[in-house]
Design a protein around this motif. Structure first.
Motif, PDB file in Angstrom:
ATOM      1  N   ARG A 125      50.500  52.084  29.483  1.00 58.41           N
ATOM      2  CA  ARG A 125      49.569  51.506  30.445  1.00 58.41           C
ATOM      3  C   ARG A 125      49.276  50.047  30.115  1.00 58.41           C
ATOM      4  O   ARG A 125      49.265  49.657  28.960  1.00 58.41           O
ATOM      5  N   THR A 126      49.003  49.281  31.123  1.00 55.74           N
ATOM      6  CA  THR A 126      48.544  47.906  30.917  1.00 55.74           C
ATOM      7  C   THR A 126      47.017  47.935  30.795  1.00 55.74           C
ATOM      8  O   THR A 126      46.386  48.923  31.155  1.00 55.74           O
ATOM      9  N   PRO A 127      46.429  46.857  30.311  1.00 57.90           N
ATOM     10  CA  PRO A 127      44.965  46.827  30.280  1.00 57.90           C
ATOM     11  C   PRO A 127      44.400  47.057  31.691  1.00 57.90           C
ATOM     12  O   PRO A 127      45.006  46.662  32.686  1.00 57.90           O
ATOM     13  N   SER A 128      43.262  47.687  31.752  1.00 54.22           N
ATOM     14  CA  SER A 128      42.653  48.030  33.037  1.00 54.22           C
ATOM     15  C   SER A 128      42.337  46.780  33.842  1.00 54.22           C
ATOM     16  O   SER A 128      41.841  45.798  33.308  1.00 54.22           O
ATOM     17  N   GLU A 129      42.616  46.845  35.122  1.00 51.46           N
ATOM     18  CA  GLU A 129      42.323  45.719  36.013  1.00 51.46           C
ATOM     19  C   GLU A 129      40.910  45.774  36.564  1.00 51.46           C
ATOM     20  O   GLU A 129      40.397  44.784  37.055  1.00 51.46           O
ATOM     21  N   HIS A 188      37.544  53.352  32.245  1.00 47.31           N
ATOM     22  CA  HIS A 188      38.237  52.064  32.292  1.00 47.31           C
ATOM     23  C   HIS A 188      37.236  50.938  32.062  1.00 47.31           C
ATOM     24  O   HIS A 188      36.121  50.968  32.569  1.00 47.31           O
ATOM     25  N   ARG A 245      48.468  55.408  26.112  1.00 44.68           N
ATOM     26  CA  ARG A 245      47.969  54.040  25.993  1.00 44.68           C
ATOM     27  C   ARG A 245      49.114  53.031  26.013  1.00 44.68           C
ATOM     28  O   ARG A 245      49.027  51.994  26.638  1.00 44.68           O
ATOM     29  N   SER A 246      50.205  53.350  25.329  1.00 44.52           N
ATOM     30  CA  SER A 246      51.315  52.404  25.237  1.00 44.52           C
ATOM     31  C   SER A 246      52.035  52.216  26.567  1.00 44.52           C
ATOM     32  O   SER A 246      52.695  51.202  26.771  1.00 44.52           O
ATOM     33  N   HIS A 267      42.685  48.375  27.281  1.00 43.30           N
ATOM     34  CA  HIS A 267      43.489  49.577  27.504  1.00 43.30           C
ATOM     35  C   HIS A 267      42.601  50.816  27.536  1.00 43.30           C
ATOM     36  O   HIS A 267      41.628  50.892  26.796  1.00 43.30           O
ATOM     37  N   LYS A 285      37.486  46.747  32.279  1.00 47.81           N
ATOM     38  CA  LYS A 285      38.358  45.654  32.713  1.00 47.81           C
ATOM     39  C   LYS A 285      38.821  44.810  31.522  1.00 47.81           C
ATOM     40  O   LYS A 285      38.025  44.319  30.737  1.00 47.81           O
ATOM     41  N   ARG A 293      35.068  40.677  31.960  1.00 45.53           N
ATOM     42  CA  ARG A 293      36.387  41.004  31.443  1.00 45.53           C
ATOM     43  C   ARG A 293      36.270  41.060  29.927  1.00 45.53           C
ATOM     44  O   ARG A 293      35.729  40.153  29.311  1.00 45.53           O
TER      45      ARG A 293
END
Length: 146
Positions: A64-68, A47, A61-62, A52, A49, A3
């Motif tokens: 979206r949440t950070p990539s899972e 992406h 980008r704004s 963004h 993990k 991460r």
């Protein structure tokens, strides 16, 4: 774990754009990790993990949440032992358009091999420019859609 997150760096007591370059001293290649310690930059289409993905567009980008998860390509090189040092610029959604004018979100990165008049252009401009600018960078992940 795999991460990643943003690292705020300070150079000489001032906040600036910096890259924390990890040491290779304690890493050794093995059969399971033949790329152990290689420093890699990832194009901002992939992406990663905990980070963004912006695809070269601030609005995208704004929203979206950070990539899972990490993209399969990124995860495969992580599994081989690389160290991800950051993401590189791309033109909006990896298009081939020239990014000039007041409508562009990000300007091209500096062409360190140019004379100030030659722009580094194209969708993997950040990936190519990062390899030219940072001698400690071993690999970059970009794309070629042609």
């Amino acid at each position: 774990m795999n991460r990643y997150g943003n690292l705020n760096a300070a150079a000489f007591g001032a906040s600036s754009l910096c890259v924390a370059v990890p040491s290779k001293l304690k890493l050794s290649k093995s059969e399971q990790e033949p790329l152990a310690g290689m420093r890699v930059a990832v194009k901002d289409l992939f992406h990663l993990k905990g980070v963004h993905t912006g695809c070269g567009n601030r609005a995208y980008r704004s929203l979206r949440t950070p990539s899972e998860i990490s993209s399969n390509t990124v995860q495969s090189v992580i599994d081989l032992g690389v160290i991800i040092v950051g993401k590189t610029k791309t033109v909006e959604f990896s298009g081939s358009q020239e990014v000039i004018g007041d409508w562009s979100d990000y300007f091209y990165p500096l062409n360190v091999r140019g004379d100030g008049y030659i722009a580094a252009t194209g969708s993997s401009t950040g990936s190519a420019s990062s390899l030219a600018a940072y001698p400690w960078l071993d690999i970059k992940l970009g794309t070629d859609l042609s």
